[in-house]
Design an enzyme around this catalytic site. Structure first.
Site, PDB file in Angstrom:
ATOM      1  N   GLY A  72       0.754  -1.288   0.010  1.00  0.00           N
ATOM      2  CA  GLY A  72       0.230   0.028   0.062  1.00  0.00           C
ATOM      3  C   GLY A  72       0.842   1.394   0.105  1.00  0.00           C
ATOM      4  O   GLY A  72       0.349   2.488  -0.682  1.00  0.00           O
ATOM      5  N   ASN A 152      -7.583   4.025   8.939  1.00  0.00           N
ATOM      6  CA  ASN A 152      -6.988   3.020   9.626  1.00  0.00           C
ATOM      7  C   ASN A 152      -6.911   2.884  11.056  1.00  0.00           C
ATOM      8  O   ASN A 152      -6.860   1.760  11.644  1.00  0.00           O
ATOM      9  CB  ASN A 152      -5.504   2.818   9.021  1.00  0.00           C
ATOM     10  N   GLN A 180      -7.322  -0.283   3.958  1.00  0.00           N
ATOM     11  CA  GLN A 180      -8.146  -0.902   5.042  1.00  0.00           C
ATOM     12  C   GLN A 180      -9.684  -1.445   4.528  1.00  0.00           C
ATOM     13  O   GLN A 180     -10.247  -2.352   5.005  1.00  0.00           O
ATOM     14  CB  GLN A 180      -8.514   0.149   6.276  1.00  0.00           C
ATOM     15  N   SER A 200      -3.560  -3.672  -0.546  1.00  0.00           N
ATOM     16  CA  SER A 200      -2.340  -4.270   0.080  1.00  0.00           C
ATOM     17  C   SER A 200      -2.923  -5.741   0.598  1.00  0.00           C
ATOM     18  O   SER A 200      -3.934  -5.909   0.972  1.00  0.00           O
ATOM     19  CB  SER A 200      -1.783  -3.559   1.289  1.00  0.00           C
ATOM     20  N   HIS A 202      -1.618  -7.926   2.674  1.00  0.00           N
ATOM     21  CA  HIS A 202      -1.754  -8.446   4.080  1.00  0.00           C
ATOM     22  C   HIS A 202      -2.899  -8.087   5.002  1.00  0.00           C
ATOM     23  O   HIS A 202      -2.778  -8.554   6.131  1.00  0.00           O
ATOM     24  CB  HIS A 202      -0.248  -8.354   4.655  1.00  0.00           C
ATOM     25  N   CYS A 326       2.421   1.595  11.730  1.00  0.00           N
ATOM     26  CA  CYS A 326       3.493   2.294  11.017  1.00  0.00           C
ATOM     27  C   CYS A 326       4.090   3.256  12.105  1.00  0.00           C
ATOM     28  O   CYS A 326       5.116   3.937  11.726  1.00  0.00           O
ATOM     29  CB  CYS A 326       3.194   2.942   9.805  1.00  0.00           C
TER      30      CYS A 326
END
Length: 393
Positions: A72, A152, A180, A200, A202, A326
């Protein structure tokens, strides 16, 4: 540790067994480089094409509009930087919001150093962008609007369709960070008038290190990684075949289970919210109560530090977070919580819990009982809470 309850699925999810199974042959048996001309390797190009089709169908897009990336953050960087470079002759103004992921915010800061101007929109107390403020922010030289599909941290879902309509009415490109939201809510790029979309693997029980950027046909943005002809000359580098296969399988799985899975998650989410609000005083639900991701619960607890709360929950086998993975090393309060109007001292006491299809009601009962005890213990050591209680008397 006797018990592990994982409630940090916004940070990452467990790779599903069928995803791992689908990936394994591409590490050992079908390991060829898709760019090679001989049949053994070239067959993997067809495999990649099939995954592109699976993902495109999910979005109502065309397969040649899907470009695989490493995740992402790369997709967000590519969308913003390449658009800025390609459309600089038209204008140097971009619009985003104050609650974006740092992959967007830090990229905007980078572009500002390169001479671009960025308007950062405010959000209301629930984290929703004001559409009138968006309209007012548009200028003659605005070339891109980038607003995330769902936040997120607090889970708030933005009015994406309305934003897309505003952008296109003014001839402006629209990008959304859907990391998300993809796999959690239905998305159609045509109906939402989305020109670029980041996702993304994962975040939806797929592997790490794989993502994609949807780029609508006709959007003239340049390559972000140079060096080879992969991804139709727009993203160089040998394709991550196992990751792409795993991503495709994860998307198939997410789509086929979405209705039942998210229904269960919403029920458990609302159950958890109700119990916390009823049984733990001086707490605040962050994010919109209904326009939120099915699995997101975010609370601020007054008179405590979120870091201490996380450590004590971890000792009970409960995995949660205070915001984005992050920025977990940062001592600063969440920029998202500050943007929705929380003072520093309350923003510091935040807790994000994100559920999965494996979460049970029994898990949440265990979490609430421990959370009540931990919050009570932490408050008993807080002089601020002690002063507050005295004033109440």
């Amino acid at each position: 540790m006797e018990r592990l309850i994982y409630l940090d699925n916004a940070a990452t999810t467990k790779t599903a067994p069928e995803v791992v199974e689908a990936m394994l042959p591409y590490f050992t048996e079908h390991f060829g480089n898709p760019s090679s001309v001989y049949g053994f390797a070239a067959a993997n190009k067809e495999v990649i094409t099939r995954q592109r089709e699976i993902i495109a169908d999910t979005l109502g897009a065309k397969s040649n509009e899907i470009y695989f990336t490493a995740g992402g953050s790369e997709s967000d960087n590519w969308a913003l930087i390449a658009t800025a470079e390609a459309y600089a002759s038209k204008g140097k103004h971009l619009i985003t919001s104050k609650i974006e992921h740092h992959a967007i915010l830090h990229t905007c800061e980078y572009l500002e150093k390169k001479g671009f101007e960025v308007t950062y929109l405010d959000v209301d107390e629930n984290g929703i962008v004001d559409l009138e403020q968006l309209k007012s922010a548009i200028r003659e030289d605005t070339i891109l609007i980038s607003i995330m599909y769902a936040n997120n941290e607090i889970g708030t879902i933005q009015p994406i369709r309305e934003i897309g309509a505003i952008a296109h009415e003014h001839g402006i490109l629209f990008h959304t960070d859907a990391v998300q939201a993809f796999g959690q809510v239905p998305i159609n790029v045509d109906e939402d008038q989305i020109d670029m979309l980041s996702a993304s693997g994962h975040k939806l029980n797929g592997p790490k290190g794989i993502g994609f950027l949807y780029i609508r046909k006709g959007v003239k943005i340049r390559s972000f990684i140079h060096g080879g002809a992969q991804e139709r000359r727009r993203r160089a580098g040998t394709e991550n075949v196992p990751g792409i296969v795993g991503f495709g399988k994860a998307v198939e799985r997410a789509v086929s289970t979405m209705e039942a899975r998210t229904k269960k998650e919403r029920e458990l989410r609302d159950y958890l919210i109700e119990r916390i609000e009823k049984e733990i005083p001086y707490c605040r639900l962050n994010g919109d109560r209904t326009k939120r991701l099915p699995n997101n619960v975010n609370f601020s607890f007054r008179f405590i530090e979120g870091e201490s709360l996380l450590i004590m929950l971890d000792m009970k086998g409960i995995c949660a977070s205070s915001g984005s993975a992050c920025t977990s090393g940062s001592l600063d309060p969440s920029h998202v919580l500050l943007a929705i109007g929380l003072p520093h001292e309350i923003a510091h006491g935040s807790l994000r819990m994100t559920l999965s299809e494996e979460t049970t009601k029994e898990d949440l009962d265990y979490v609430v009982e421990n959370l009540k005890e931990i919050v009570s213990n932490l408050r008993s050591m807080s002089p601020l809470y002690e002063d507050f209680v005295k004033k109440q008397k």
